[in-house]
Design an enzyme around this catalytic site. Sequence first.
Site, PDB file in Angstrom:
ATOM      1  N   SER A   6      -9.663   1.784   2.767  1.00 11.37           N
ATOM      2  CA  SER A   6      -8.794   2.532   1.887  1.00 11.37           C
ATOM      3  C   SER A   6      -7.742   1.678   1.179  1.00 11.37           C
ATOM      4  O   SER A   6      -7.173   2.121   0.186  1.00 11.37           O
ATOM      5  CB  SER A   6      -8.090   3.631   2.674  1.00 11.37           C
ATOM      6  OG  SER A   6      -7.230   3.061   3.661  1.00 11.37           O
TER       7      SER A   6
ATOM      8  N   LYS B 153       0.853  -1.188   0.000  1.00 16.84           N
ATOM      9  CA  LYS B 153       0.000   0.000   0.000  1.00 16.84           C
ATOM     10  C   LYS B 153       0.891   1.241   0.000  1.00 16.84           C
ATOM     11  O   LYS B 153       1.876   1.300   0.761  1.00 16.84           O
ATOM     12  CB  LYS B 153      -0.884  -0.020   1.245  1.00 16.84           C
ATOM     13  CG  LYS B 153      -1.903   1.109   1.334  1.00 16.84           C
ATOM     14  CD  LYS B 153      -2.716   1.024   2.622  1.00 16.84           C
ATOM     15  CE  LYS B 153      -3.884   1.977   2.657  1.00 16.84           C
ATOM     16  NZ  LYS B 153      -4.679   1.864   3.896  1.00 16.84           N
TER      17      LYS B 153
ATOM     18  N   SER C 191      -9.925  -0.478   6.953  1.00 15.88           N
ATOM     19  CA  SER C 191      -9.330  -0.368   5.619  1.00 15.88           C
ATOM     20  C   SER C 191      -8.603  -1.596   5.101  1.00 15.88           C
ATOM     21  O   SER C 191      -8.200  -1.605   3.933  1.00 15.88           O
ATOM     22  CB  SER C 191      -8.370   0.813   5.573  1.00 15.88           C
ATOM     23  OG  SER C 191      -9.095   1.982   5.379  1.00 15.88           O
TER      24      SER C 191
HETATM   25  N1  GLN Z   1     -13.282   4.195   6.180  1.00 11.33           N
HETATM   26  C1  GLN Z   1     -12.617   4.618   7.373  1.00 11.33           C
HETATM   27  C2  GLN Z   1     -12.215   6.061   7.260  1.00 11.33           C
HETATM   28  O1  GLN Z   1     -12.458   6.630   6.245  1.00 11.33           O
HETATM   29  C3  GLN Z   1     -11.443   3.743   7.670  1.00 11.33           C
HETATM   30  C4  GLN Z   1     -10.263   4.063   6.870  1.00 11.33           C
HETATM   31  C5  GLN Z   1      -9.090   3.279   7.290  1.00 11.33           C
HETATM   32  O2  GLN Z   1      -9.219   2.243   7.954  1.00 11.33           O
HETATM   33  N2  GLN Z   1      -7.914   3.763   6.940  1.00 11.33           N
HETATM   34  O3  GLN Z   1     -11.672   6.641   8.161  1.00 11.33           O
END
Ligand code: GLN
Length: 497
Positions: free
Chosen positions: A161, A80, A185
């Site tokens: 994400s 990532k 994410s």
């Molecule tokens: N969807 C969540 C957010 O937007 C989690 C994102 C994540 O785990 N990085 O904060």
Amino acid sequence: MSDTSLLAPTLAEARTGLAQKSFSARELAAAYNDAVKEAEPLNAYITPTSERALAMADAADQRLARGEALPLDGIPIAVKDLYCTKDVLTTAASHILDGFRPPYESTVTGKLWQAGAVMLGKTNLDEFAMGSSSTTSWYGPVENPWRRAGDNRPPLVPGGSSGGSAAAVAARAALAAIGTDTGGSIRQPASFCGIVGLKPTYGRCSRWGVVAYASSLDHPGPMTRTVRDAAILLRAMSGHDSMDSTSALMPVPDFEAVLTGDIRGVKVGIPREYRVDGMPGEIEALWGRGVEWLRAAGAEPVEISLPMTKYALATYYIIAPAEASSNLARYDGVRFGLRVEGNSIDEMYELTRAAGFGAEVRRRLLIGTYVLSAGYYDAYYLKAQRVRTLIARDFVTAFEEVDCILTPTAPSAAFAIGEKSEDPIAMYLNDVFTVPANLAGVPAISVPAELSDDGLPLGLQIIGRAFDEETVLRVAEVLETAAQFRHLPSFIAGGRR
Ligand code: GLN
């Protein structure tokens, strides 16, 4: 034309194939480099590193030939683009990090390379990991390799994400990948793409060199085709790191050794508060089947209560933006990436940050700054911290009675690109089942379980006690065996490569 047969083995199988010299690390890396190219339409990678992959594979082949193989020798992995990789462009999918080539390597990626793994490239994500769809990237949205059965409606999101990592693994454009999970994410994109995603215990994997979103919630973790692969990768990623003061001084178990298939007598909590309003019938039905699979394997389902669950999302969407607003203050046009010149230093800051951050990041920074401001700190931020403690306590109490908890991973299957982009609240609701484990810091995994009525993957989640990834993995593997999820995304099955 690549040898696509080399893309079929799992990580565990590829390890055997390399050890037995059925193929070389170079052949494997070359096949994956080709697959990365062929998967370009998915936009899963921001920066492929094919040359580096071949060089790393050659080094692995030399060790394999000498009989000095390392645990992950020759295993091609996608990273990532939130992990700093020395001298390799690291973007966090943000314009503000334009041209940033870190002079150092993150601890977790460093450990992978030290274990012999091969870097395929850096994968796309929501900007600064803020999102559930991988559509907010400066480098454009990621496409899910799955399509709804028999339809040509717009392409679907891979979740987020860590959507680029999930799409790459699902499309066989990486043998495995690493992601980060602040509120879901790793697990939600794993669920949307039909792969396994594991968020370990907070402190299990070092955050050093991972671009910070919300430091008390950020967790590095593996994204793989199977539970066994997740166990293998997690072992290599874990361990105390003096560079991260929150990294835990805990021994790293051999996570693979616990995959015995025996879960007789394991008590599995079924939290009644996860039966949320408006949850689609197919998710509820899948959850019920998960309970039956585990019961049939000798586990004992127990209804439990996690009474604070209904406050988890609100708590998360105060704490995460608060920490983000502090962490992202460092992007000022001076130290990293983009700079837009102004007539004064203040103007330079403003112009740089206005040009460098996308709409969702700006929204989070505004919320975060607001909840930390003098008049609201007690009412929002402090209150949220208190509720967070109660949420963590819920889990401690539950784990006095049960050994792990079974829930759906997400309240829906993958949705279309653009579908929820105009409605941030609908997007935030996607995290309803994943966020509590981040607030409590406990380990949780998503395992692909079934196809939705639309023919899209749906995952089930196992949550465990802090530092008991072993039970989580053991139960997850039994779930995986019972579910027999053997479906391939249309990107592969449809012969697009
Ligand atoms: N969807 C969540 C957010 O937007 C989690 C994102 C994540 O785990 N990085 O904060």
